[in-house]
Design an enzyme around this catalytic site. Sequence first.
Site, PDB file in Angstrom:
ATOM      1  N   ASP A  76      45.381  30.422  87.875  1.00 40.38           N
ATOM      2  CA  ASP A  76      45.702  31.339  88.968  1.00 40.38           C
ATOM      3  C   ASP A  76      45.586  32.762  88.423  1.00 40.38           C
ATOM      4  O   ASP A  76      46.397  33.193  87.608  1.00 40.38           O
ATOM      5  CB  ASP A  76      47.139  31.070  89.461  1.00 40.38           C
ATOM      6  CG  ASP A  76      47.452  31.811  90.748  1.00 40.38           C
ATOM      7  OD1 ASP A  76      48.426  31.418  91.423  1.00 40.38           O
ATOM      8  OD2 ASP A  76      46.746  32.786  91.082  1.00 40.38           O
ATOM      9  N   ASP A  94      43.786  37.311  95.178  1.00 42.01           N
ATOM     10  CA  ASP A  94      44.662  36.328  94.538  1.00 42.01           C
ATOM     11  C   ASP A  94      44.107  34.947  94.885  1.00 42.01           C
ATOM     12  O   ASP A  94      44.140  34.532  96.048  1.00 42.01           O
ATOM     13  CB  ASP A  94      46.090  36.512  95.090  1.00 42.01           C
ATOM     14  CG  ASP A  94      47.090  35.505  94.553  1.00 42.01           C
ATOM     15  OD1 ASP A  94      48.259  35.553  95.014  1.00 42.01           O
ATOM     16  OD2 ASP A  94      46.722  34.678  93.694  1.00 42.01           O
ATOM     17  N   HIS A 123      51.701  34.091 100.885  1.00 43.68           N
ATOM     18  CA  HIS A 123      52.336  35.397 101.069  1.00 43.68           C
ATOM     19  C   HIS A 123      51.334  36.438 101.555  1.00 43.68           C
ATOM     20  O   HIS A 123      50.119  36.293 101.319  1.00 43.68           O
ATOM     21  CB  HIS A 123      52.951  35.863  99.748  1.00 43.68           C
ATOM     22  CG  HIS A 123      51.978  35.815  98.613  1.00 43.68           C
ATOM     23  ND1 HIS A 123      51.290  36.906  98.160  1.00 43.68           N
ATOM     24  CD2 HIS A 123      51.556  34.769  97.843  1.00 43.68           C
ATOM     25  CE1 HIS A 123      50.495  36.544  97.165  1.00 43.68           C
ATOM     26  NE2 HIS A 123      50.633  35.246  96.961  1.00 43.68           N
ATOM     27  N   HIS A 181      53.079  40.963  96.917  1.00 47.82           N
ATOM     28  CA  HIS A 181      53.845  40.314  97.988  1.00 47.82           C
ATOM     29  C   HIS A 181      54.441  41.395  98.868  1.00 47.82           C
ATOM     30  O   HIS A 181      55.296  42.152  98.416  1.00 47.82           O
ATOM     31  CB  HIS A 181      54.948  39.434  97.394  1.00 47.82           C
ATOM     32  CG  HIS A 181      55.803  38.834  98.463  1.00 47.82           C
ATOM     33  ND1 HIS A 181      57.163  38.663  98.326  1.00 47.82           N
ATOM     34  CD2 HIS A 181      55.485  38.387  99.703  1.00 47.82           C
ATOM     35  CE1 HIS A 181      57.649  38.121  99.441  1.00 47.82           C
ATOM     36  NE2 HIS A 181      56.646  37.928 100.273  1.00 47.82           N
ATOM     37  N   GLU A 228      48.122  29.616  99.859  1.00 42.01           N
ATOM     38  CA  GLU A 228      48.160  28.748  98.689  1.00 42.01           C
ATOM     39  C   GLU A 228      49.073  27.564  98.980  1.00 42.01           C
ATOM     40  O   GLU A 228      50.101  27.708  99.618  1.00 42.01           O
ATOM     41  CB  GLU A 228      48.646  29.483  97.428  1.00 42.01           C
ATOM     42  CG  GLU A 228      49.992  30.139  97.536  1.00 42.01           C
ATOM     43  CD  GLU A 228      50.268  31.059  96.350  1.00 42.01           C
ATOM     44  OE1 GLU A 228      50.272  30.587  95.196  1.00 42.01           O
ATOM     45  OE2 GLU A 228      50.469  32.264  96.588  1.00 42.01           O
ATOM     46  N   GLU A 251      44.168  28.156  96.102  1.00 42.30           N
ATOM     47  CA  GLU A 251      44.604  29.395  96.782  1.00 42.30           C
ATOM     48  C   GLU A 251      43.406  30.282  97.093  1.00 42.30           C
ATOM     49  O   GLU A 251      42.503  30.424  96.261  1.00 42.30           O
ATOM     50  CB  GLU A 251      45.569  30.157  95.865  1.00 42.30           C
ATOM     51  CG  GLU A 251      45.990  31.519  96.375  1.00 42.30           C
ATOM     52  CD  GLU A 251      47.036  32.181  95.496  1.00 42.30           C
ATOM     53  OE1 GLU A 251      47.047  31.949  94.278  1.00 42.30           O
ATOM     54  OE2 GLU A 251      47.884  32.918  96.061  1.00 42.30           O
TER      55      GLU A 251
HETATM   56  O1  LIG Z   1      55.586  33.075  94.025  1.00 39.88           O
HETATM   57  S1  LIG Z   1      55.500  34.452  94.430  1.00 39.88           S
HETATM   58  O2  LIG Z   1      56.379  35.347  93.770  1.00 39.88           O
HETATM   59  C1  LIG Z   1      55.720  34.520  96.089  1.00 39.88           C
HETATM   60  C2  LIG Z   1      55.381  33.591  97.015  1.00 39.88           C
HETATM   61  C3  LIG Z   1      55.735  33.962  98.328  1.00 39.88           C
HETATM   62  C4  LIG Z   1      56.344  35.165  98.397  1.00 39.88           C
HETATM   63  S2  LIG Z   1      56.439  35.849  96.842  1.00 39.88           S
HETATM   64  N1  LIG Z   1      53.969  34.932  94.105  1.00 39.88           N
HETATM   65  C5  LIG Z   1      53.677  36.348  94.045  1.00 39.88           C
HETATM   66  C6  LIG Z   1      53.428  36.712  92.579  1.00 39.88           C
HETATM   67  C7  LIG Z   1      54.514  37.019  91.765  1.00 39.88           C
HETATM   68  C8  LIG Z   1      54.285  37.379  90.442  1.00 39.88           C
HETATM   69  C9  LIG Z   1      52.976  37.393  89.950  1.00 39.88           C
HETATM   70  F1  LIG Z   1      52.752  37.743  88.680  1.00 39.88           F
HETATM   71  C10 LIG Z   1      51.884  37.061  90.762  1.00 39.88           C
HETATM   72  C11 LIG Z   1      52.127  36.714  92.084  1.00 39.88           C
HETATM   73  C12 LIG Z   1      52.948  33.993  94.551  1.00 39.88           C
HETATM   74  C13 LIG Z   1      51.852  33.862  93.542  1.00 39.88           C
HETATM   75  N2  LIG Z   1      52.016  33.710  92.245  1.00 39.88           N
HETATM   76  C14 LIG Z   1      50.772  33.632  91.730  1.00 39.88           C
HETATM   77  N3  LIG Z   1      49.870  33.710  92.716  1.00 39.88           N
HETATM   78  N4  LIG Z   1      50.564  33.883  93.863  1.00 39.88           N
HETATM   79 MN   LIG Z   2      47.862  33.195  92.847  1.00 38.26          MN
HETATM   80 MN   LIG Z   3      49.570  34.005  95.610  1.00 34.82          MN
END
Ligand SMILES: O=S(=O)(c1cccs1)N(Cc1ccc(F)cc1)Cc1ncn[nH]1
Ligand SMILES: [Mn+2]
Ligand SMILES: [Mn+2]
Length: 373
Positions: free
Chosen positions: A146, A157, A226, A234, A259, A354
Amino acid sequence: SLATKQSSPPRVLLSNLYPSGEYPVGQEVEYRDENIYRTTSEEKRAIDRANNDFLQEYRYGAEVHRQVRQWAAQNIKPGQSLTEIAEGIEDAVRALTGHQGLEDGDNIKGGVAFPTGVNLDHIAAHYSPNAGNKTLLAKENVMKVDFGVHVNGRIVDSAFTMSFDPMYDNLLTAVKEATNTGIKEAGIDVRMGDIGAAIQETMESYECEINGTSYPIKAIRNLNGHDIQQWKIHGGKSVPIVKSNDQTKMEEGEVFAIETFGSTGNGYVRDDYETSHYAKRQDAPKSRPALASAQKLLGVINKNFGTLPFCRRYLDRLGQEKYLLGLNQLVQQGYVEDYPPLVDKKGSYTAQFEHTILLRPNVKEVVSRGDDY
Ligand SMILES: O=S(=O)(c1cccs1)N(Cc1ccc(F)cc1)Cc1ncn[nH]1
Ligand SMILES: [Mn+2]
Ligand SMILES: [Mn+2]
Protein backbone atom coordinates in the site's frame (compact mmCIF):
# COMPACT_ATOMS: atom_id res chain seq x y z
CA SER A 1 16.72 11.81 -21.39
CA LEU A 2 15.62 10.62 -24.83
CA ALA A 3 14.11 7.51 -23.30
CA THR A 4 10.72 6.65 -24.76
CA LYS A 5 9.95 3.89 -22.24
CA GLN A 6 10.41 3.34 -18.52
CA SER A 7 13.63 1.71 -17.20
CA SER A 8 13.94 -1.15 -14.67
CA PRO A 9 14.17 -0.08 -11.90
CA PRO A 10 11.97 2.92 -12.86
CA ARG A 11 14.14 6.05 -13.14
CA VAL A 12 12.85 7.91 -16.22
CA LEU A 13 11.00 11.09 -15.21
CA LEU A 14 7.38 10.85 -16.32
CA SER A 15 7.43 14.34 -17.82
CA ASN A 16 10.04 12.99 -20.27
CA LEU A 17 7.73 10.12 -21.25
CA TYR A 18 4.74 12.43 -21.83
CA PRO A 19 6.22 15.58 -23.41
CA SER A 20 2.71 16.82 -24.26
CA GLY A 21 1.98 17.30 -20.56
CA GLU A 22 -1.22 15.28 -21.04
CA TYR A 23 -1.21 12.20 -18.78
CA PRO A 24 -3.24 9.02 -19.27
CA VAL A 25 -6.90 9.35 -18.27
CA GLY A 26 -8.07 6.79 -15.71
CA GLN A 27 -11.07 4.49 -16.16
CA GLU A 28 -14.09 6.79 -16.78
CA VAL A 29 -17.41 5.34 -15.61
CA GLU A 30 -20.73 7.09 -16.26
CA TYR A 31 -22.80 7.83 -13.18
CA ARG A 32 -25.79 5.59 -12.51
CA ASP A 33 -29.32 6.36 -13.72
CA GLU A 34 -30.43 9.13 -11.35
CA ASN A 35 -27.24 11.09 -12.20
CA ILE A 36 -26.92 10.16 -15.87
CA TYR A 37 -27.80 13.75 -16.94
CA ARG A 38 -24.29 14.74 -15.74
CA THR A 39 -22.65 13.00 -18.69
CA THR A 40 -24.01 15.51 -21.22
CA SER A 41 -24.66 18.56 -18.98
CA GLU A 42 -22.65 21.37 -20.56
CA GLU A 43 -22.44 23.16 -17.20
CA LYS A 44 -20.94 20.07 -15.54
CA ARG A 45 -18.49 19.57 -18.41
CA ALA A 46 -17.39 23.21 -18.15
CA ILE A 47 -16.65 22.82 -14.42
CA ASP A 48 -14.65 19.69 -15.28
CA ARG A 49 -12.61 21.51 -17.94
CA ALA A 50 -11.84 24.29 -15.43
CA ASN A 51 -10.20 21.68 -13.18
CA ASN A 52 -7.56 20.64 -15.72
CA ASP A 53 -4.50 21.33 -13.52
CA PHE A 54 -6.06 19.19 -10.75
CA LEU A 55 -6.78 16.41 -13.26
CA GLN A 56 -3.28 16.46 -14.82
CA GLU A 57 -1.64 16.39 -11.36
CA TYR A 58 -3.83 13.44 -10.38
CA ARG A 59 -3.18 11.55 -13.63
CA TYR A 60 0.58 12.16 -13.35
CA GLY A 61 0.55 10.65 -9.86
CA ALA A 62 -1.60 7.72 -10.99
CA GLU A 63 0.76 6.88 -13.89
CA VAL A 64 3.72 6.99 -11.48
CA HIS A 65 1.79 4.60 -9.21
CA ARG A 66 1.06 2.18 -12.08
CA GLN A 67 4.65 2.17 -13.40
CA VAL A 68 6.14 1.66 -9.93
CA ARG A 69 3.71 -1.03 -8.79
CA GLN A 70 4.02 -3.01 -12.04
CA TRP A 71 7.80 -2.99 -11.69
CA ALA A 72 7.47 -3.94 -8.00
CA ALA A 73 5.03 -6.82 -8.67
CA GLN A 74 7.47 -8.26 -11.23
CA ASN A 75 10.58 -7.85 -9.08
CA ILE A 76 9.46 -8.61 -5.53
CA LYS A 77 10.51 -12.19 -4.62
CA PRO A 78 10.54 -14.30 -1.44
CA GLY A 79 13.86 -13.86 0.35
CA GLN A 80 13.94 -10.08 -0.10
CA SER A 81 13.76 -7.97 3.05
CA LEU A 82 10.74 -5.76 3.72
CA THR A 83 13.19 -2.85 3.94
CA GLU A 84 14.57 -3.34 0.41
CA ILE A 85 11.03 -3.85 -0.94
CA ALA A 86 9.76 -0.62 0.65
CA GLU A 87 12.86 1.40 -0.29
CA GLY A 88 12.77 0.10 -3.88
CA ILE A 89 9.24 1.46 -4.23
CA GLU A 90 10.05 4.78 -2.55
CA ASP A 91 13.22 5.34 -4.63
CA ALA A 92 11.18 4.73 -7.80
CA VAL A 93 8.36 7.11 -6.76
CA ARG A 94 10.92 9.84 -5.96
CA ALA A 95 12.69 9.32 -9.29
CA LEU A 96 9.54 9.42 -11.42
CA THR A 97 8.14 12.49 -9.66
CA GLY A 98 11.56 14.17 -9.76
CA HIS A 99 11.69 14.73 -6.02
CA GLN A 100 14.57 12.97 -4.26
CA GLY A 101 13.27 14.31 -0.96
CA LEU A 102 16.64 15.07 0.59
CA GLU A 103 16.87 18.83 0.50
CA ASP A 104 14.53 20.54 2.96
CA GLY A 105 10.97 20.75 1.70
CA ASP A 106 11.57 18.82 -1.52
CA ASN A 107 8.72 16.39 -0.85
CA ILE A 108 6.33 19.31 -0.68
CA LYS A 109 6.37 19.66 -4.49
CA GLY A 110 5.69 15.99 -5.18
CA GLY A 111 6.84 12.49 -4.30
CA VAL A 112 6.04 9.89 -1.68
CA ALA A 113 2.62 10.65 -0.14
CA PHE A 114 2.78 8.35 2.88
CA PRO A 115 4.85 5.38 4.18
CA THR A 116 4.97 2.25 2.02
CA GLY A 117 2.92 -0.41 3.79
CA VAL A 118 4.31 -3.96 3.40
CA ASN A 119 1.73 -5.83 5.49
CA LEU A 120 2.17 -9.60 5.98
CA ASP A 121 -0.58 -12.15 6.68
CA HIS A 122 -2.66 -11.12 9.73
CA ILE A 123 -1.22 -7.58 9.58
CA ALA A 124 -3.76 -5.66 7.50
CA ALA A 125 -2.31 -2.13 7.33
CA HIS A 126 0.13 0.54 8.53
CA TYR A 127 3.19 -1.70 8.86
CA SER A 128 6.42 -0.35 7.37
CA PRO A 129 9.83 -1.56 8.59
CA ASN A 130 11.72 0.69 11.02
CA ALA A 131 15.55 0.82 10.94
CA GLY A 132 17.14 -2.54 11.77
CA ASN A 133 14.09 -4.59 10.78
CA LYS A 134 15.40 -7.92 9.43
CA THR A 135 12.09 -9.44 8.28
CA LEU A 136 12.32 -11.32 4.99
CA LEU A 137 9.38 -11.99 2.66
CA ALA A 138 8.54 -15.72 2.60
CA LYS A 139 6.71 -17.67 -0.10
CA GLU A 140 3.92 -18.47 2.42
CA ASN A 141 3.19 -14.78 3.03
CA VAL A 142 0.18 -12.81 1.80
CA MET A 143 1.64 -9.29 1.44
CA LYS A 144 -0.45 -6.11 1.07
CA VAL A 145 1.56 -3.40 -0.70
CA ASP A 146 0.00 0.00 0.00
CA PHE A 147 1.83 3.13 -1.17
CA GLY A 148 0.97 6.69 -2.15
CA VAL A 149 2.18 9.21 -4.73
CA HIS A 150 1.42 12.92 -4.58
CA VAL A 151 1.87 15.81 -7.00
CA ASN A 152 1.30 19.23 -5.38
CA GLY A 153 -0.56 17.50 -2.55
CA ARG A 154 -2.92 15.58 -4.87
CA ILE A 155 -2.65 12.12 -3.31
CA VAL A 156 -3.06 8.81 -5.18
CA ASP A 157 -3.66 6.08 -2.59
CA SER A 158 -3.74 2.58 -4.09
CA ALA A 159 -2.87 -0.90 -2.85
CA PHE A 160 -2.71 -4.52 -4.03
CA THR A 161 -2.04 -7.92 -2.51
CA MET A 162 0.77 -10.30 -3.56
CA SER A 163 1.04 -14.01 -2.82
CA PHE A 164 3.24 -16.84 -4.15
CA ASP A 165 0.99 -19.81 -3.42
CA PRO A 166 -2.21 -20.40 -5.46
CA MET A 167 -4.04 -21.57 -2.33
CA TYR A 168 -4.60 -17.90 -1.48
CA ASP A 169 -6.17 -17.12 -4.87
CA ASN A 170 -9.80 -17.15 -3.68
CA LEU A 171 -8.99 -14.77 -0.82
CA LEU A 172 -7.39 -12.32 -3.23
CA THR A 173 -10.21 -12.65 -5.77
CA ALA A 174 -12.87 -12.02 -3.09
CA VAL A 175 -11.21 -8.77 -2.04
CA LYS A 176 -10.46 -7.59 -5.58
CA GLU A 177 -14.15 -8.14 -6.49
CA ALA A 178 -15.35 -6.47 -3.27
CA THR A 179 -13.26 -3.37 -4.03
CA ASN A 180 -14.67 -3.31 -7.58
CA THR A 181 -18.18 -3.50 -6.09
CA GLY A 182 -17.35 -0.51 -3.90
CA ILE A 183 -16.05 1.39 -6.95
CA LYS A 184 -19.20 0.52 -8.95
CA GLU A 185 -21.55 1.58 -6.12
CA ALA A 186 -19.71 4.85 -5.38
CA GLY A 187 -21.15 8.00 -6.88
CA ILE A 188 -22.52 11.51 -6.25
CA ASP A 189 -25.37 11.50 -3.66
CA VAL A 190 -24.74 7.80 -2.82
CA ARG A 191 -25.00 6.91 0.90
CA MET A 192 -21.93 5.41 2.62
CA GLY A 193 -24.00 2.71 4.34
CA ASP A 194 -25.29 1.41 1.00
CA ILE A 195 -21.75 1.09 -0.33
CA GLY A 196 -20.68 -0.82 2.79
CA ALA A 197 -23.56 -3.28 2.48
CA ALA A 198 -22.78 -3.99 -1.20
CA ILE A 199 -19.06 -4.51 -0.45
CA GLN A 200 -19.81 -6.93 2.39
CA GLU A 201 -22.25 -8.92 0.23
CA THR A 202 -19.61 -9.45 -2.48
CA MET A 203 -16.83 -10.22 0.02
CA GLU A 204 -18.83 -12.76 2.01
CA SER A 205 -20.05 -14.62 -1.08
CA TYR A 206 -16.55 -16.14 -1.27
CA GLU A 207 -14.76 -18.79 0.76
CA CYS A 208 -11.22 -20.13 0.60
CA GLU A 209 -9.31 -23.26 1.59
CA ILE A 210 -5.86 -22.69 3.10
CA ASN A 211 -3.63 -25.54 4.30
CA GLY A 212 -6.60 -27.94 4.22
CA THR A 213 -8.99 -25.73 6.26
CA SER A 214 -11.96 -23.96 4.67
CA TYR A 215 -12.72 -20.35 5.75
CA PRO A 216 -15.56 -17.95 5.00
CA ILE A 217 -14.07 -14.63 3.98
CA LYS A 218 -15.07 -11.78 6.29
CA ALA A 219 -14.95 -8.07 5.50
CA ILE A 220 -12.90 -6.43 8.28
CA ARG A 221 -15.65 -4.41 9.96
CA ASN A 222 -13.46 -1.72 11.57
CA LEU A 223 -11.46 -0.78 8.47
CA ASN A 224 -12.78 1.81 6.00
CA GLY A 225 -12.17 3.65 2.80
CA HIS A 226 -11.91 7.44 3.11
CA ASP A 227 -12.12 10.76 1.35
CA ILE A 228 -8.87 12.46 0.35
CA GLN A 229 -8.27 16.21 0.30
CA GLN A 230 -5.26 18.20 -0.89
CA TRP A 231 -2.34 17.39 1.48
CA LYS A 232 -4.76 15.37 3.67
CA ILE A 233 -4.89 11.59 3.31
CA HIS A 234 -8.15 11.58 5.27
CA GLY A 235 -10.53 14.51 4.96
CA GLY A 236 -13.06 13.25 7.49
CA LYS A 237 -15.47 10.96 5.58
CA SER A 238 -15.20 7.17 5.93
CA VAL A 239 -16.49 4.50 3.53
CA PRO A 240 -17.60 1.41 5.51
CA ILE A 241 -16.95 -2.05 4.08
CA VAL A 242 -19.77 -3.72 6.01
CA LYS A 243 -23.52 -3.03 6.30
CA SER A 244 -24.14 0.26 8.16
CA ASN A 245 -26.83 2.93 8.43
CA ASP A 246 -24.38 5.74 7.76
CA GLN A 247 -26.50 8.17 5.74
CA THR A 248 -23.54 10.41 4.85
CA LYS A 249 -23.49 11.02 1.08
CA MET A 250 -20.62 11.27 -1.39
CA GLU A 251 -20.55 14.71 -3.05
CA GLU A 252 -19.57 16.18 -6.44
CA GLY A 253 -15.88 17.04 -6.66
CA GLU A 254 -14.81 14.75 -3.80
CA VAL A 255 -11.96 12.24 -4.07
CA PHE A 256 -12.24 8.83 -2.36
CA ALA A 257 -9.93 5.93 -1.59
CA ILE A 258 -12.10 2.84 -2.05
CA GLU A 259 -10.36 0.07 -0.14
CA THR A 260 -11.64 -3.24 1.16
CA PHE A 261 -10.05 -5.87 3.39
CA GLY A 262 -10.95 -9.56 3.60
CA SER A 263 -9.87 -11.86 6.40
CA THR A 264 -9.91 -15.53 7.43
CA GLY A 265 -9.68 -14.38 11.08
CA ASN A 266 -12.01 -12.39 13.34
CA GLY A 267 -12.82 -9.76 10.69
CA TYR A 268 -11.70 -7.12 13.20
CA VAL A 269 -8.31 -5.40 13.72
CA ARG A 270 -6.48 -4.08 16.77
CA ASP A 271 -3.25 -2.07 17.20
CA ASP A 272 -0.12 -4.16 17.58
CA TYR A 273 3.67 -4.14 17.02
CA GLU A 274 5.97 -1.09 16.88
CA THR A 275 4.62 2.05 15.22
CA SER A 276 6.20 3.25 11.97
CA HIS A 277 3.49 5.61 10.58
CA TYR A 278 2.96 9.13 11.93
CA ALA A 279 1.37 12.37 10.70
CA LYS A 280 1.12 15.94 11.96
CA ARG A 281 -2.43 16.53 13.22
CA GLN A 282 -4.67 19.14 11.62
CA ASP A 283 -5.66 20.34 15.10
CA ALA A 284 -2.06 20.46 16.44
CA PRO A 285 -1.62 23.08 19.23
CA LYS A 286 -0.42 26.44 17.90
CA SER A 287 1.99 26.84 20.84
CA ARG A 288 5.54 25.46 20.50
CA PRO A 289 6.34 22.09 22.17
CA ALA A 290 8.15 22.39 25.51
CA LEU A 291 11.10 20.09 24.82
CA ALA A 292 13.80 21.58 22.55
CA SER A 293 14.32 18.27 20.69
CA ALA A 294 10.55 18.06 20.08
CA GLN A 295 10.54 21.65 18.77
CA LYS A 296 13.38 20.91 16.35
CA LEU A 297 11.74 17.69 15.17
CA LEU A 298 8.42 19.47 14.58
CA GLY A 299 10.28 21.92 12.35
CA VAL A 300 11.74 19.04 10.29
CA ILE A 301 8.27 17.46 10.00
CA ASN A 302 6.66 20.75 8.91
CA LYS A 303 9.31 21.37 6.27
CA ASN A 304 9.52 17.89 4.79
CA PHE A 305 6.04 16.42 5.20
CA GLY A 306 3.55 19.12 6.21
CA THR A 307 0.44 17.10 7.03
CA LEU A 308 1.50 14.11 4.86
CA PRO A 309 2.12 10.92 6.86
CA PHE A 310 5.75 9.88 7.28
CA CYS A 311 7.64 7.01 8.96
CA ARG A 312 10.80 6.68 11.08
CA ARG A 313 12.87 5.64 8.02
CA TYR A 314 12.06 9.02 6.40
CA LEU A 315 13.49 10.81 9.44
CA ASP A 316 16.58 8.55 9.30
CA ARG A 317 17.25 9.37 5.63
CA LEU A 318 16.97 13.12 6.45
CA GLY A 319 19.83 12.60 8.92
CA GLN A 320 17.73 12.90 12.08
CA GLU A 321 19.17 10.98 15.08
CA LYS A 322 17.94 10.20 18.59
CA TYR A 323 14.49 11.59 17.68
CA LEU A 324 12.31 8.96 19.42
CA LEU A 325 11.87 10.85 22.71
CA GLY A 326 10.92 14.02 20.83
CA LEU A 327 8.58 12.08 18.53
CA ASN A 328 6.82 10.42 21.47
CA GLN A 329 6.47 13.83 23.13
CA LEU A 330 4.86 15.23 19.96
CA VAL A 331 2.40 12.32 19.99
CA GLN A 332 1.58 12.69 23.68
CA GLN A 333 1.08 16.47 23.37
CA GLY A 334 -1.23 16.17 20.34
CA TYR A 335 1.03 17.59 17.63
CA VAL A 336 1.47 14.24 15.83
CA GLU A 337 -0.89 11.28 15.38
CA ASP A 338 0.60 7.79 15.54
CA TYR A 339 -0.85 5.04 13.33
CA PRO A 340 0.20 1.63 14.78
CA PRO A 341 -0.04 -1.51 12.61
CA LEU A 342 -3.60 -2.88 12.41
CA VAL A 343 -3.75 -6.64 12.91
CA ASP A 344 -6.32 -9.43 12.90
CA LYS A 345 -5.67 -12.58 14.97
CA LYS A 346 -2.33 -14.38 14.64
CA GLY A 347 -2.45 -17.18 12.06
CA SER A 348 -5.14 -15.48 9.98
CA TYR A 349 -4.66 -14.11 6.47
CA THR A 350 -5.87 -10.71 5.25
CA ALA A 351 -5.96 -9.21 1.75
CA GLN A 352 -6.56 -5.67 0.42
CA PHE A 353 -7.17 -3.86 -2.87
CA GLU A 354 -7.52 -0.08 -3.08
CA HIS A 355 -8.12 2.54 -5.74
CA THR A 356 -8.47 6.33 -5.75
CA ILE A 357 -11.56 7.66 -7.55
CA LEU A 358 -12.46 11.22 -8.61
CA LEU A 359 -16.14 12.21 -8.47
CA ARG A 360 -15.84 14.64 -11.39
CA PRO A 361 -19.04 16.65 -12.13
CA ASN A 362 -19.73 14.71 -15.36
CA VAL A 363 -18.10 11.31 -14.84
CA LYS A 364 -16.54 9.04 -12.18
CA GLU A 365 -12.82 8.50 -12.92
CA VAL A 366 -11.00 5.53 -11.35
CA VAL A 367 -7.74 7.42 -11.76
CA SER A 368 -5.45 4.68 -10.37
CA ARG A 369 -6.99 1.85 -12.49
CA GLY A 370 -4.41 -0.18 -14.46
CA ASP A 371 -4.48 -3.35 -16.50
CA ASP A 372 -3.01 -5.08 -13.41
CA TYR A 373 -5.97 -4.32 -11.08
O1 LIG B 1 -6.75 3.78 8.16
S1 LIG B 1 -6.75 5.20 7.94
O2 LIG B 1 -6.12 5.98 8.94
C1 LIG B 1 -8.33 5.69 7.71
C2 LIG B 1 -9.35 4.98 7.16
C3 LIG B 1 -10.57 5.69 7.14
C4 LIG B 1 -10.48 6.92 7.68
S2 LIG B 1 -8.87 7.22 8.17
N1 LIG B 1 -5.94 5.45 6.53
C5 LIG B 1 -5.45 6.78 6.24
C6 LIG B 1 -3.92 6.75 6.38
C7 LIG B 1 -3.35 6.95 7.63
C8 LIG B 1 -1.97 6.95 7.75
C9 LIG B 1 -1.18 6.73 6.62
F1 LIG B 1 0.15 6.74 6.73
C10 LIG B 1 -1.75 6.51 5.36
C11 LIG B 1 -3.13 6.52 5.25
C12 LIG B 1 -6.34 4.56 5.45
C13 LIG B 1 -5.16 4.09 4.67
N2 LIG B 1 -4.03 3.64 5.17
C14 LIG B 1 -3.26 3.33 4.11
N3 LIG B 1 -3.93 3.57 2.98
N4 LIG B 1 -5.13 4.07 3.34
MN1 LIG C 1 -3.68 2.92 1.02
MN1 LIG D 1 -6.48 4.53 1.92
